[in-house]
Design a protein around this motif. Structure first.
Motif, PDB file in Angstrom:
ATOM      1  N   UNK A 158       0.849  -1.186   0.000  1.00 31.10           N
ATOM      2  CA  UNK A 158       0.000   0.000   0.000  1.00 31.10           C
ATOM      3  C   UNK A 158       0.884   1.234   0.000  1.00 31.10           C
ATOM      4  N   UNK A 159       0.671   2.114  -0.947  1.00 31.20           N
ATOM      5  CA  UNK A 159       1.527   3.294  -1.105  1.00 31.20           C
ATOM      6  C   UNK A 159       0.688   4.551  -0.952  1.00 31.20           C
ATOM      7  N   UNK A 160       1.351   5.625  -0.558  1.00 32.41           N
ATOM      8  CA  UNK A 160       0.744   6.936  -0.436  1.00 32.41           C
ATOM      9  C   UNK A 160       1.243   7.845  -1.547  1.00 32.41           C
ATOM     10  N   UNK A 161       0.494   8.902  -1.786  1.00 29.50           N
ATOM     11  CA  UNK A 161       0.896   9.864  -2.810  1.00 29.50           C
ATOM     12  C   UNK A 161       2.228  10.489  -2.437  1.00 29.50           C
ATOM     13  N   UNK A 162       3.183  10.488  -3.380  1.00 28.82           N
ATOM     14  CA  UNK A 162       4.508  11.040  -3.149  1.00 28.82           C
ATOM     15  C   UNK A 162       5.519  10.032  -2.644  1.00 28.82           C
ATOM     16  N   UNK A 163       5.117   8.801  -2.383  1.00 25.07           N
ATOM     17  CA  UNK A 163       6.043   7.788  -1.886  1.00 25.07           C
ATOM     18  C   UNK A 163       6.946   7.300  -3.016  1.00 25.07           C
ATOM     19  N   UNK A 219       4.813   7.720  -6.468  1.00 21.24           N
ATOM     20  CA  UNK A 219       3.410   7.447  -6.746  1.00 21.24           C
ATOM     21  C   UNK A 219       2.633   8.760  -6.707  1.00 21.24           C
ATOM     22  N   UNK A 220       1.768   8.951  -7.701  1.00 18.75           N
ATOM     23  CA  UNK A 220       0.984  10.172  -7.745  1.00 18.75           C
ATOM     24  C   UNK A 220      -0.393  10.009  -7.114  1.00 18.75           C
ATOM     25  N   UNK A 221      -0.732   8.801  -6.605  1.00 15.46           N
ATOM     26  CA  UNK A 221      -2.024   8.558  -5.970  1.00 15.46           C
ATOM     27  C   UNK A 221      -1.825   7.613  -4.791  1.00 15.46           C
ATOM     28  N   UNK A 222      -2.847   7.533  -3.942  1.00 16.31           N
ATOM     29  CA  UNK A 222      -2.881   6.509  -2.900  1.00 16.31           C
ATOM     30  C   UNK A 222      -3.447   5.240  -3.512  1.00 16.31           C
ATOM     31  N   UNK A 223      -2.748   4.135  -3.318  1.00 17.42           N
ATOM     32  CA  UNK A 223      -3.224   2.893  -3.918  1.00 17.42           C
ATOM     33  C   UNK A 223      -2.406   1.700  -3.472  1.00 17.42           C
ATOM     34  N   UNK A 224      -2.430   0.660  -4.305  1.00 21.58           N
ATOM     35  CA  UNK A 224      -1.713  -0.576  -4.013  1.00 21.58           C
ATOM     36  C   UNK A 224      -0.934  -0.985  -5.250  1.00 21.58           C
ATOM     37  N   UNK A 225       0.248  -1.518  -5.058  1.00 22.68           N
ATOM     38  CA  UNK A 225       1.091  -1.974  -6.158  1.00 22.68           C
ATOM     39  C   UNK A 225       0.563  -3.320  -6.643  1.00 22.68           C
ATOM     40  N   UNK A 265       6.187  -0.056 -12.938  1.00 17.50           N
ATOM     41  CA  UNK A 265       5.369  -0.361 -11.767  1.00 17.50           C
ATOM     42  C   UNK A 265       3.912  -0.047 -12.103  1.00 17.50           C
ATOM     43  N   UNK A 266       2.996  -0.904 -11.634  1.00 18.22           N
ATOM     44  CA  UNK A 266       1.567  -0.643 -11.778  1.00 18.22           C
ATOM     45  C   UNK A 266       0.972  -0.359 -10.404  1.00 18.22           C
ATOM     46  N   UNK A 267       0.267   0.751 -10.311  1.00 16.18           N
ATOM     47  CA  UNK A 267      -0.368   1.156  -9.060  1.00 16.18           C
ATOM     48  C   UNK A 267      -1.859   1.336  -9.321  1.00 16.18           C
ATOM     49  N   UNK A 268      -2.683   0.664  -8.539  1.00 12.93           N
ATOM     50  CA  UNK A 268      -4.136   0.737  -8.684  1.00 12.93           C
ATOM     51  C   UNK A 268      -4.721   1.516  -7.516  1.00 12.93           C
ATOM     52  N   UNK A 269      -5.652   2.392  -7.841  1.00 13.46           N
ATOM     53  CA  UNK A 269      -6.356   3.127  -6.801  1.00 13.46           C
ATOM     54  C   UNK A 269      -7.379   2.215  -6.143  1.00 13.46           C
ATOM     55  N   UNK A 270      -7.500   2.345  -4.828  1.00  7.75           N
ATOM     56  CA  UNK A 270      -8.422   1.494  -4.064  1.00  7.75           C
ATOM     57  C   UNK A 270      -9.671   2.237  -3.625  1.00  7.75           C
TER      58      UNK A 270
END
Length: 374
Positions: free
Chosen positions: A70-75, A162-168, A186-191
């Motif tokens: 789980x990633x946050x925006x700017x991580x 990451x430009x959004x909060x989501x999950x890798x 990397x693929x990041x999906x918004x939850x």
């Protein structure tokens, strides 16, 4: 005399036996609305899934996340080797300083010639030349400043954030790999926004667009229905499955994860109304559809018309009235005028239905059909 008695006893007729009432299951007819219901299997997917890549080329030196993180925006997700980018930024900064020095020199030269012109020591054409040289030097300084800023940004692009909060959801490159600018790594999906993706046969696309309600049930928790909304229906059929992809939007909920299996139930109304009865109550004889009515402990067959369908029930039109009792099981074993006995559970259910109809006539609902006749 004994012989005569025996002969008379042998010739006498046995008294006919009365048939015992046949036990049946029954239901009370009530008003209902026609509708269509269908269920499709699907998969929970993110509405937005971004394939992130570096804006510059380079060699990956660090990976800070794994699949499922789980990633946050700017991580920070990955990093490139910044050495070449830093050197380029340093060179751009040196070019900016040289351009600013030339501009300052041209400015001082122009001011000196302005004083000489006031004393009429130089001509106007010479002063115009110095003014043009100053403007050119200023333009070169501006260009060098823009190049330095751009190169400084390039150095900052060595870190992929990451430009959004989501999950890798996927890692497409590893440490030590050299990647070009824009290559997805990397693929990041918004939850915060989820979809259930299903395939619709071509004969059900219209029903989906007219759906009155859409209910989603996750396979892991089928007892917790989720209200969905038809967000998108593909205008083109899939060339392999020949189905139309539809996306059902659902709100985020605890326990609902990406990739889970879901069942989507679509209900739509076609506007027809009639008396609702179980499908098992229909009796077909000589091409005429009818039902068995229970009246005064006996059955009477009446022809009916079918005006629609509501789930596993049918809507009856002419031939019957609301509040009448129809046989729902064993209809092929009955005959006209036969005595019947409604099973106890159905009698109690019928009494409850009649009591509800007396208090609220418009809210009556049909009793559920039982099992087979014993």
């Amino acid at each position: 005399m004994l012989l005569c008695a025996l002969l008379l006893g042998a010739c006498s007729k046995e008294a006919p036996k009365l048939d015992a009432p046949r036990p049946v299951r029954a239901a009370v007819l009530a008003e209902g609305a026609a509708g269509a219901s269908a269920e499709f299997s699907g998969e929970v997917r993110p509405r937005i899934e971004s394939r992130l890549g570096f804006r510059v080329a380079g060699k990956i030196t660090a990976r800070e996340v794994d699949v499922g993180t789980l990633v946050k925006q700017g991580q920070v997700l990955m990093q490139l080797d910044p050495q070449d980018l830093k050197l380029a930024a340093t060179g751009a900064q040196a070019s900016l300083r040289a351009a600013e020095t030339n501009r300052d020199l041209a400015d001082a030269d122009y001011k000196r010639y302005q004083e000489l012109r006031t004393k009429n020591f130089v001509s106007q054409s010479v002063l115009d030349t110095k003014r043009a040289a100053l403007r050119a030097a200023q333009a070169e300084a501006d260009a060098a400043r823009a190049a330095f800023r751009g190169q400084s940004n390039q150095a900052g692009y060595a870190s992929l954030v990451s430009d959004v909060d989501g999950v890798v959801t996927s890692i497409d490159a590893e440490v030590g790999q050299v990647v070009n600018a824009g290559t997805p790594v990397v693929r990041v999906a918004r939850t915060d926004e989820l979809d259930v993706v299903i395939g619709i046969p071509e004969d059900r696309v219209g029903d989906l667009r007219r759906a009155s309600s859409v209910t989603v049930r996750i396979w892991s928790s089928p007892d917790q229905p989720i209200a969905g909304r038809v967000r998108e229906v593909s205008p083109i059929a899939d060339p392999a499955t020949r189905t139309y992809t539809a996306k059902i939007a659902i709100p985020p909920r605890a326990g609902v994860r990406l990739g889970m299996t879901a069942a989507v139930q679509v209900a739509s109304k076609n506007g027809g109304t009639g008396l609702r009865a179980p499908l098992t109550s229909l009796h077909h004889e000589k091409g005429v559809t009818g039902v068995w009515l229970v009246e005064n402990g006996a059955v009477r067959r009446v022809p009916v018309t079918i005006v629609g369908q509501a789930g596993n029930d049918v809507l009856l039109g002419e031939g019957v009235k609301a509040g009448q009792t129809v046989v729902t099981a064993g209809v092929n074993l009955l005959r006209q005028g036969q005595k019947v006995r409604i099973l106890t559970a159905d009698v109690a259910r019928r009494d409850d239905t009649e009591a509800a109809a007396a208090s609220a006539p418009a809210a009556g609902a049909p009793a559920a059909a039982g099992g087979a006749v014993k």
